[in-house]
Design an enzyme around this catalytic site. Structure first.
Site, PDB file in Angstrom:
ATOM      1  N   LYS A  28      28.219  20.904  29.751  1.00 60.21           N
ATOM      2  CA  LYS A  28      27.946  21.168  28.342  1.00 60.21           C
ATOM      3  C   LYS A  28      29.073  20.708  27.436  1.00 60.21           C
ATOM      4  CE  LYS A  28      24.258  24.481  28.579  1.00 60.21           C
ATOM      5  NZ  LYS A  28      23.610  25.637  27.947  1.00 60.21           N
ATOM      6  N   ASP A  72      25.257  31.394  26.411  1.00 59.09           N
ATOM      7  CA  ASP A  72      25.562  32.168  27.610  1.00 59.09           C
ATOM      8  C   ASP A  72      27.021  31.968  28.007  1.00 59.09           C
ATOM      9  OD1 ASP A  72      22.351  31.265  28.717  1.00 59.09           O
ATOM     10  OD2 ASP A  72      22.963  33.325  28.343  1.00 59.09           O
TER      11      ASP A  72
END
Length: 404
Positions: free
Chosen positions: A76, A124
């Site tokens: 990410k 998250d």
């Protein structure tokens, strides 16, 4: 059998021009110049798991280790920061009234403007870490929303200027980030999408295509043979759809089978495939695959996956833990994979052990399977409890094996 083969009406349709712009063959070239603001990052390694391929009766198994990406521990790193850079450039051009070169995003004029910009997202853990890192690079303020299931160690690792904890699920934290950003005029950089909010998540996904391009180049350079299958873990589906879309465009639909893997406690894509359209899953028990604990697919991701994913499957908590241990215990070069990072391998292990699933997915001795370790141990205490050794101890074994 916890596998659904894609029989959706749009399966096999070509990608639209807009979809190809974000995940097609040229997408990584759009991303690279922005990521160069970090300096010249090294490629993450691609490992050939020859012993596992032999055990599973497959022609080859390869894993790309994104736990080593840009020092942020996750794939990410490529998405949130990239999308923020693109959006900040637009804001800066509007502020200055002129075109801005990418290298000028770190100029004094840009730095003066960036202090007035607050960027936010829900996460998250890993997406928020990328957005916060991009904000630090540009000089923006970052506010990251997390849900009740995010551990304190994961929250602390994000590195944001402000963390806002929202009680409840990831989906509730997404809604709260959207509400507050609209109220306060903050720049929302979400990696999930909904009607009316689609371009920014597509930009995030475009960043991920860099790792797929790297993997194909590394496989080709080592003459390992074109991958026939890829198992991609999924939360809302942004990662899976971006990698699947890029591989489909590069290799052709008939040359690679794409399997989407989710936790059985948060299987929103699996249930959507079964229902024939997007559904929201009712939360039950939390999953250790915290980065995949999402209950409604991203709209942008679903539109891609319904066209290109050959199958959707689920894995259990124990199956994910077993995959973590298999990677940590392998001889030669152990891999530090977090609970979500190992989920793709968990899917392969489950499928390879079930003859009906092998047959359904055409897994045989000629198959060459690509996997991606999407994250390192984002919660070291949890990792040590599962694997029996700390992430540092496993990584030290890798360093020793590499040097010897």
């Amino acid at each position: 059998m916890n596998l659904i083969l894609n029989s959706l009406p749009r399966f096999g349709e070509p990608l639209t021009a807009i979809e190809r712009a974000f995940v097609g063959k040229e997408a990584p070239r759009q991303v690279g110049p922005f990521l160069s603001l970090w300096g010249k990052p090294d490629e993450t390694p691609l490992l050939s798991l020859t012993e596992l391929a032999s055990q599973l009766g497959l022609g080859g198994v390869f894993i790309k280790d994104e736990g080593l990406r840009l020092g942020l521990g996750s794939f990410k790193s490529l998405g949130g920061a990239y999308a923020l850079m693109v959006l900040f450039r637009r804001l800066l051009e509007g502020h200055l009234g002129r075109k801005v070169q990418i290298r000028q995003l770190l100029s004094p004029a840009a730095r003066e403007f960036s202090s007035s910009v607050t960027v936010c997202c829900a996460t998250d853990g890993n997406h928020g870490k990328s957005v916060a890192a991009g904000a630090r690079l540009l000089g923006c303020r970052s506010v990251i929303f997390i849900h009740g299931g995010v551990s304190q160690s994961r929250a602390e690792a994000i590195g944001a200027d402000e963390i806002v904890r929202v009680e409840g699920s990831y989906d509730l934290s997404v809604s709260e980030a959207e509400r507050v950003s609209a109220e306060r005029g903050w720049l929302l950089v979400s990696d999930t999408s909904w009607p009316g909010y689609e371009e920014i998540p597509a930009l995030v996904g475009q960043g991920y295509t860099v790792l797929a391009e790297e993997a194909l180049r590394q496989i080709e350079e080592r003459c390992l043979g074109t991958p026939s299958h890829v198992f991609l873990q999924a939360g809302v589906g942004g990662f899976a759809s971006s990698i699947a879309g890029y591989l489909t465009e590069r290799l052709g639909k008939n040359r690679i089978k794409i399997v989407v893997v989710e936790p059985d406690r948060a299987a929103c894509l699996f249930d959507s495939a079964r229902a024939g359209g997007i559904v929201t899953v009712t939360p039950t028990e939390p999953t250790i695959m915290a980065m995949l604990e999402c209950y409604r697919p991203s709209l942008v991701a679903w539109r891609l996956l319904e066209k290109v994913a050959d199958g959707f499957m689920t894995v259990t908590e124990e199956q994910a833990m077993e995959a973590m241990r298999r990677l940590a215990d392998r001889s030669g070069t152990p891999v530090v994979a977090g609970e979500s990072g190992a989920a793709g391998l968990a899917g392969l292990l489950v499928a390879a052990a079930d003859q009906k699933m092998r047959d359904a997915l055409d897994l045989d001795s000629d198959s060459r399977v690509l996997l991606i370790n999407t994250e390192t141990a984002t919660d070291p205490a949890s990792y040590e409890k599962i694997v029996g050794r700390s992430p540092a101890a496993v990584a030290a074994g890798r360093a020793t094996s590499v040097s010897s």
